[in-house]
Design an enzyme around this catalytic site. Structure first.
Site, PDB file in Angstrom:
ATOM      1  N   ASP A 172       0.897  -1.219   0.011  1.00 14.39           N
ATOM      2  CA  ASP A 172       0.092  -0.013   0.046  1.00 14.39           C
ATOM      3  C   ASP A 172       0.973   1.222  -0.305  1.00 14.39           C
ATOM      4  O   ASP A 172       2.265   1.239   0.143  1.00 14.39           O
ATOM      5  CB  ASP A 172      -0.795  -0.057   1.159  1.00 14.39           C
ATOM      6  CG  ASP A 172      -2.152   0.974   1.026  1.00 14.39           C
ATOM      7  OD1 ASP A 172      -2.258   1.526   0.126  1.00 14.39           O
ATOM      8  OD2 ASP A 172      -3.241   0.654   1.669  1.00 14.39           O
TER       9      ASP A 172
HETATM   10  C1  BGC Z   1      -5.065   3.100   0.116  1.00 13.11           C
HETATM   11  C2  BGC Z   1      -5.256   2.258  -0.836  1.00 13.11           C
HETATM   12  C3  BGC Z   1      -4.991   2.800  -2.063  1.00 13.11           C
HETATM   13  C4  BGC Z   1      -3.827   3.518  -2.228  1.00 13.11           C
HETATM   14  C5  BGC Z   1      -3.674   4.162  -3.394  1.00 13.11           C
HETATM   15  C6  BGC Z   1      -3.915   4.000  -0.166  1.00 13.11           C
HETATM   16  O1  BGC Z   1      -4.050   5.077   0.851  1.00 13.11           O
HETATM   17  O2  BGC Z   1      -4.865   2.347   1.598  1.00 13.11           O
HETATM   18  O3  BGC Z   1      -6.572   1.415  -0.672  1.00 13.11           O
HETATM   19  O4  BGC Z   1      -5.427   2.006  -3.115  1.00 13.11           O
HETATM   20  O5  BGC Z   1      -3.888   4.542  -1.386  1.00 13.11           O
HETATM   21  O6  BGC Z   1      -4.597   5.266  -3.838  1.00 13.11           O
END
Ligand code: BGC
Length: 766
Positions: free
Chosen positions: A302
């Site tokens: 993530d």
């Molecule tokens: C979130 C993810 C997301 C990623 C990209 C993160 O902060 O937890 O779910 O896909 O950002 O935007």
């Protein structure tokens, strides 16, 4: 994280340029570029030989490059020279949030035509519940209990997103969510592993289509692996402590279902799991995902979750974080650059083996091959598929099916067409808000609100007063206007709830009542004596205790998306009958959380008979626990509304339970049936649910578990036989020895309209 997504591009060249030149000199005696299609592939799978041939030609820098996912701002449009250069040098494997067709095409051209081995990029974006045409938030989609409509929604999202060059979405979110304080419950399918698994399969099928290779296929990403929804106290990013049986029997199940549906990728989660951050957790990434499930796609971290292992208190510095993540089996790093900056050194020191890196690269290339990116790296820029009529029709149908009728005193709904309506509330005409969380690309200009639909269809019969500036407004200055309009009407339709920004990532709430002065306004409106239909748009269950008695009907609309207005009006006026069912148990009060139907029995199970309310305890009662059970003195033990609950405008009953046998042997099955009757006076839909309980087992099992459901639409007066099959595999669980077993013994089952009601039977497993 999308709110802080301008990433450290400025430092990028400073840190990178010199080492890159050195590495280039050392390793980039790479052979003359040739297209991958020419690689001889006489034996083995179509991809494995190609992958090996390519890996043999790649420099260390290029290999590390494949593991790098660069962020650009989700809002920005520019393309920096540094990024272009990084692509030319093969130092990027994927991009997220790149905006604009021309930018996508340009970076892909650089990768394919100018980088050392011409390896195409994958462009990713959070296409969560629609790209331009926005469908209800995932929790709302789960409330349809209709995998077909979820599949259709994600197909529409894929068609629209791929027309912009996006080939990878960070969805579906498969985190079991049992805490409505957690803002990301909005992105989940709720509390149940079976329902979430059915939704998982539907999302994967819809996003990816029949073949990853298709130009309209959007590779899916099951997230967040794993346990993110178990954050302590519903505080986002918080600690998850999940024992092994719970992990396998509940939290991992939807991820496994997604794997079986052919999901291309997974994303690790921000949380630590039992002391080890998910992004460095070998148990889940290697032992479970690779060794047990044989997953051969790739795993992305993530946003910065690799370097966040430092804040977790797990890795001392970015290099140590890179080492843990790589050795745990995390293939691609999103935005932070620990791999980029340290993998080379780690490889040279032998702290990460070249074999490990090659495996990571293999996993990434395998998906790129499967997606057909080597053959067709470019997308057709001339497609015109956004907001197509059939997309809007599907979005409306999904919204219709997602809304849950929680209360309907004296059949105040549906509304008789002749009645004068006072339309009141901060979300009656809030196009941006009704789209919900995670809608980078949805546009309020294309969104149809309840006000615009009602005015169009019922014109002068509707008077609109907003009453509150937004859902959090505490001012009562417009109350008088609202009350005046209410007095002149036959019926009040109050559209309130939460603005989109109050749920989703990093938006947890400790109090989940209607925010601002909405309860106060409703209380004043109730004094007019006019019937009130409360429509709530929100990203989570809302506790209704303070106002439930004051309103006549409650229709829960989630954040319904682009076509929320027309969908709502169809239901309000009875053109369709509500058919949504709760994918979560609805708490009476936050103090009850977590409250979920599939809990354990305990040694003193709560019951109506044993419950004593706080007001009924005699003064100076003897201090004794005897007779008391696992409940709250004030809130009792049952939720406001159970999992699976939802009313319609008709009435159903279920009768005539039959079962093919009273025992289940190896390889056999039990067929259970019941007859569903529509005994009301209009066409409507019931969701018939099958629950099972394993009464005694080597580890205690939940009091009920959903094992099947069917959405059935019947004309008034009609009936249909509903059939479910139960086999041994359906009853298996992960035991204390880490084995999947179905143990012999007695089982109960129920067929009913929700987790608290139903016809029941029993059988023995031999
Ligand atoms: C979130 C993810 C997301 C990623 C990209 C993160 O902060 O937890 O779910 O896909 O950002 O935007």
């Amino acid at each position: 994280m999308f709110l802080i997504c301008e990433y450290q591009q400025n430092d990028y060249m400073k840190i990178k340029y010199l080492p890159i030149l050195l590495v280039l000199l050392t390793f980039c005696a790479s052979p003359k570029k040739e297209t991958i299609n020419k690689i001889d592939n006489k034996a083995g799978s179509p991809y494995e030989d190609k992958i090996e041939a390519l890996i043999a030609k790649m420099s260390l820098q290029e290999k590390i490059g494949q593991t790098a996912q660069r962020g650009t701002s989700s809002r920005g449009k520019g393309l920096s020279e540094e990024l272009k250069q990084a692509v030319r040098e093969g130092r990027v494997g994927s991009f997220l949030n790149l905006k604009g067709k021309a930018n996508v095409a340009e970076l892909q051209r650089l990768a394919v035509e100018e980088s050392p081995n011409g390896i195409p990029l994958i462009f990713a974006r959070d296409v969560i519940h629609g790209y331009k045409t926005i469908f209800p938030i995932p929790l709302g989609q789960a409330a349809t209990w209709n995998p077909k409509i979820v599949e259709r929604g994600s197909r529409v999202a894929a068609i629209e997103a791929t027309s912009m060059g996006i080939r990878w979405t960070f969805a579906p979110m498969l985190d079991i969510s049992r805490d409505p304080r957690w803002g990301r419950i909005a992105e989940s399918a709720g509390e149940d592993p079976f329902l979430t698994s059915e939704m998982a399969k539907a999302y994967v099928k819809g996003f990816q289509g029949d073949n990853l290779n298709s130009q309209t296929s959007l590779a899916a990403c099951g997230k967040h692996f794993v346990g993110y929804g178990a954050a302590e106290g519903g505080r986002d990013y918080n600690t998850a402590i999940i024992h092994d049986q719970l992990l396998h029997n509940v939290y991992l199940k939807p991820f496994k279902a997604a794997k079986e549906a052919g999901i291309a990728t997974y994303m690790t989660s921000f949380n630590e799991l039992n002391g080890i951050p998910a992004s460095g957790n070998k148990y889940i990434l290697q032992d479970v995902l690779r060794d047990t499930w044989n997953f051969d796609g790739f795993v992305v971290s993530d946003w910065n979750s690799i370097t966040e292992m430092i804040a977790h208190g797990y890795s001392e510095n970015p290099k140590a974080a890179a080492k843990s993540a790589a050795n745990a089996g995390l293939d691609m790093e999103m935005t932070s650059q620990a791999y980029d900056n340290h993998l080379e050194e780690l490889i040279k020191e032998g702290a990460v083996s070249m074999d490990q890196l090659d495996d990571m690269v293999r996993n990434i290339l395998r998906i790129k091959f499967k997606m057909g990116l080597f053959d067709t790296p470019y997308f057709d820029k001339n497609q015109d598929v956004l907001y197509k009529e059939d997309h809007l029709v599907s979005a409306k149908e999904a919204a219709v099916q997602s809304m849950v009728l929680l209360k309907n005193r004296d059949d105040v709904l549906p509304i008789n067409e002749g009645r004068k309506i006072a339309l009141i509330g901060p979300l009656a005409d809030a196009p941006h808000e009704q789209l919900g969380t995670w809608t980078f690309d949805g546009e309020k200009e294309h969104t149809v609100t309840p006000l615009s639909t009602l005015t169009k269809q019922y014109g002068k019969k509707v008077t609109y007063v907003k009453g509150l500036a937004n859902s959090r407004d505490n001012s009562s200055k417009d109350f008088k206007k609202a009350i005046k309009a209410a007095k002149k009407s036959d019926l009040i339709v109050f559209v309130g709830g939460e603005e989109a920004i109050l749920s989703g990532e990093a938006h947890s709430r400790a109090n989940i009542n209607l925010p601002g002065a909405q309860e106060e306004l409703l209380t004043e409106l109730a004094k007019t004596g006019k019937p009130i239909v409360l429509v709530i748009m929100a990203g989570r269950p809302i506790t209704l205790g303070n106002i439930l008695d004051k309103v006549d009907a409650v229709l829960f609309a989630w954040h319904p998306g682009t076509m929320g207005g027309p969908a709502l009006v169809e239901l309000l006026y009875g053109k369709a009958s509500p058919s949504g069912r709760l994918p979560v148990s609805w708490p009476k009060t936050v103090g009850q959380i977590p409250v979920h139907y599939n809990h354990k029995s305990t040694g003193r199970p709560a019951s109506k008979e044993s419950f004593v309310h706080i007001d009924d305890i005699p003064e100076f009662a003897w201090q004794s626990s005897l007779g008391n059970t696992s409940h709250y003195l004030d809130a009792g033990f049952s939720p406001q509304y159970p999992f699976g609950y939802g009313l319609t405008y008709s009435k159903f009953n279920c009768e005539g339970l039959t079962q093919s046998s009273s025992s289940l042997s190896n390889g056999g099955k039990i067929v259970v049936t019941a007859t569903l009757n529509n005994i009301g006076d209009r066409k409507a839909t019931e969701v018939v649910q099958l629950y099972v309980q394993d009464e005694f087992a080597s580890i205690t099992r939940p009091v009920k578990e959903l094992k099947g459901f069917k959405r059935i639409t019947l004309e008034a007066g009609k009936c249909e036989k509903v059939t479910f099959e139960i086999n041994k595999e359906d009853l298996s669980f992960y035991n204390a020895d880490g084995e999947w077993v179905t143990e012999a013994g007695s089982f109960k089952f129920w067929i009913g309209p929700n987790a608290m009601e139903g016809l029941s039977g029993s059988f023995e497993v031999e």
